[in-house]
Design an enzyme around this catalytic site. Sequence first.
Site, short mmCIF file in Angstrom:
data_model
loop_
_atom_site.label_atom_id
_atom_site.label_comp_id
_atom_site.label_asym_id
_atom_site.label_seq_id
_atom_site.Cartn_x
_atom_site.Cartn_y
_atom_site.Cartn_z
NE ARG A 92 43.72 45.80 -12.75
CZ ARG A 92 43.51 46.05 -11.37
NH1 ARG A 92 42.89 44.82 -11.17
NH2 ARG A 92 44.30 47.64 -10.93
NE ARG B 23 -1.85 -2.25 3.21
CZ ARG B 23 -2.01 -2.54 3.81
NH1 ARG B 23 -3.06 -1.67 5.00
NH2 ARG B 23 -1.72 -3.18 5.20
CD GLN C 189 8.10 -14.36 6.87
OE1 GLN C 189 8.06 -13.13 7.10
NE2 GLN C 189 6.65 -15.05 7.22
C1 UD1 Z 1 -1.23 -7.24 12.56
C2 UD1 Z 1 -2.18 -8.66 13.53
C3 UD1 Z 1 -3.48 -7.55 14.16
C4 UD1 Z 1 -2.82 -6.10 14.48
C5 UD1 Z 1 -2.85 -5.14 13.97
C6 UD1 Z 1 -1.72 -4.04 14.37
C7 UD1 Z 1 -1.32 -10.87 12.48
C8 UD1 Z 1 -2.44 -11.47 11.87
N1 UD1 Z 1 -2.60 -9.84 13.30
O1 UD1 Z 1 -2.22 -7.31 11.78
O2 UD1 Z 1 -4.48 -7.92 15.41
O3 UD1 Z 1 -4.49 -5.68 14.86
O4 UD1 Z 1 -1.48 -6.19 13.86
O5 UD1 Z 1 -1.04 -3.26 13.47
O6 UD1 Z 1 -0.62 -10.66 13.60
N2 UD1 Z 1 5.03 -9.72 8.79
C9 UD1 Z 1 5.92 -10.79 7.39
N3 UD1 Z 1 5.65 -11.80 7.66
C10 UD1 Z 1 4.31 -12.31 7.22
C11 UD1 Z 1 3.32 -11.56 7.74
C12 UD1 Z 1 3.46 -10.05 8.31
O7 UD1 Z 1 7.15 -9.94 8.42
O8 UD1 Z 1 4.32 -13.01 6.84
C13 UD1 Z 1 5.10 -8.12 8.99
C14 UD1 Z 1 4.90 -7.27 8.04
O9 UD1 Z 1 5.89 -6.63 7.56
C15 UD1 Z 1 3.99 -6.18 9.03
C16 UD1 Z 1 3.64 -6.92 10.48
O10 UD1 Z 1 4.44 -8.21 10.30
O11 UD1 Z 1 5.79 -5.01 9.91
C17 UD1 Z 1 2.77 -6.74 11.49
O12 UD1 Z 1 1.63 -7.60 9.27
P1 UD1 Z 1 0.55 -7.20 8.81
O13 UD1 Z 1 0.62 -8.14 6.98
O14 UD1 Z 1 0.53 -5.83 8.33
O15 UD1 Z 1 -0.33 -7.40 10.11
P2 UD1 Z 1 -2.22 -6.91 9.97
O16 UD1 Z 1 -3.31 -7.16 8.93
O17 UD1 Z 1 -1.82 -4.64 10.22
MG MG Z 2 -0.35 -3.63 9.40
#
Ligand code: UD1
Ligand code: MG
Length: 455
Positions: free
Chosen positions: A440, A16, A73
């Site tokens: 000059r 995003r 990862q």
């Molecule tokens: C997550 C939480 C949610 C919380 C919110 C707060 C989960 C499932 N949900 O949701 O409960 O309210 O944060 O902001 O955790 N990331 C990785 N590897 C992955 C997936 C994500 O490193 O495979 C990292 C992302 O880069 C990010 C963070 O984890 O920095 C959070 O991931 P994101 O997908 O933004 O979770 P949210 O949907 O915001």
């Molecule tokens: Mg997030």
Amino acid sequence: MSNRYAVILAAGQGTRMKSSLYKVLHPVCGKPMVQHVVDQLIDINLSEIYTIVGHGAEKVQEQLGNQTQFVLQEEQLGTGHAVMQASSSLSGKKGTTVVICGDTPLLTSNTLESLIQQHENENAKVTVLTAQPEDPTGYGRVVRNSNDEVEKIVEHKDANKDERKISEINTGTYCFDNEALFESLNHVSNDNVQGEYYLPDVIEILKSQGEKISAYITPNFEETLGVNDRVALSKAEAIMRKRINREHMKNGVTFIDPDNTYIGPDVKIDQDVIIYPGTTITGDAKIGTGAEIGPNSEIKDSEIGHNTVIKQSVVHDSQVGDKVQIGPFAHIRPLSEIKDEVKVGNFVEVKKSSMGQGSKASHLSYIGDAEVGKDVNIGCGAITVNYDGKNKYKTIIEEGSFIGCNANLIAPVKVEKGAYVAAGSTITKNVPEKALSIARSRQTNKEGYVDKLKK
Ligand code: UD1
Ligand code: MG
């Protein structure tokens, strides 16, 4: 105190942001978001910090260097899967593990410290940092039982109608008993709307095993802001800016318009400095007491002495002494050293040069690759000719010399102590001590010539 560890989640793509720059490297007040997170973690004294990297891994590693360890990862299968990657380094170790996202630049070490304190005092297996924002849309909701104990966290997308009405949210920062964390992660499945391994599912697993789950409700929801797009980025920037400026004001710095003054998080400003609007000071910069900076000035990675005045000017990666006057519209480029009581006036550019105490270049000069001694006067329009199209050469102007207006000093060249260079001269050879050098062509006046032309 038991061992403390931290895991920073920073492998997601950050779609995003719509950017070629990886999300956690977007700067807030001039510093990459993930660096803000690491700085706060370093403040709370941890024995090991792991950053989970994926998208943009190399760039994140480049930024953080040896401040943390890194775990790759390869596929982003969810926050639980992300933490799991640190298993070979961390599982089996006794202690407390903080899990935090790399896109929460506003969280402070104070809040993290309170979270850990509560976690350790209550002897919990997990303590979630929660908050109660006005609008909980999008966040995971904290589901509590009739005894007000945390039961589980439900993601917004998975939540039913009633659960969506819950106002307490998961901020995405947690404290875990390290062994319990990695044991329970083994039981997390991806059976949910997003098909991801959710880290918060660990809570329900531990609760069902009868373990103690705790929540620390932060009164500072603002701090937990997660930056997912540029709108949130500007919000984080505004909050951080306010926080930084307020701290300086409390320490005795005057801001004429704090909403329009941009100070980096690592900048040091002494008492009784006045900062005018439109000024940006970033990086490793230090401003001495009584200095006046701005309006519309930019200072980066530089040290500015006391009672120095800088107006409408740019100073990068340089040292500026006490009682110096810079500007308006001057440019001090990297690796310059401006000693006390120097004046660098209108439209003067100084590059990789030193200027000795009390020297002046008041108007329209270029001083590049030069060593200027004490009490030198550089006249309007005088320049050092430092570049032949291939190489750069040095100009030395010794103590007490006087360079006339519009002189060209063709480097390599030296003007020795107390020498004078006549205005309009193009100097190609060294000028000896106390000599007057004129280079000059002579002026010829043709009497009455204009009338002849007009005939
Ligand atoms: C997550 C939480 C949610 C919380 C919110 C707060 C989960 C499932 N949900 O949701 O409960 O309210 O944060 O902001 O955790 N990331 C990785 N590897 C992955 C997936 C994500 O490193 O495979 C990292 C992302 O880069 C990010 C963070 O984890 O920095 C959070 O991931 P994101 O997908 O933004 O979770 P949210 O949907 O915001
Ligand atoms: Mg997030």
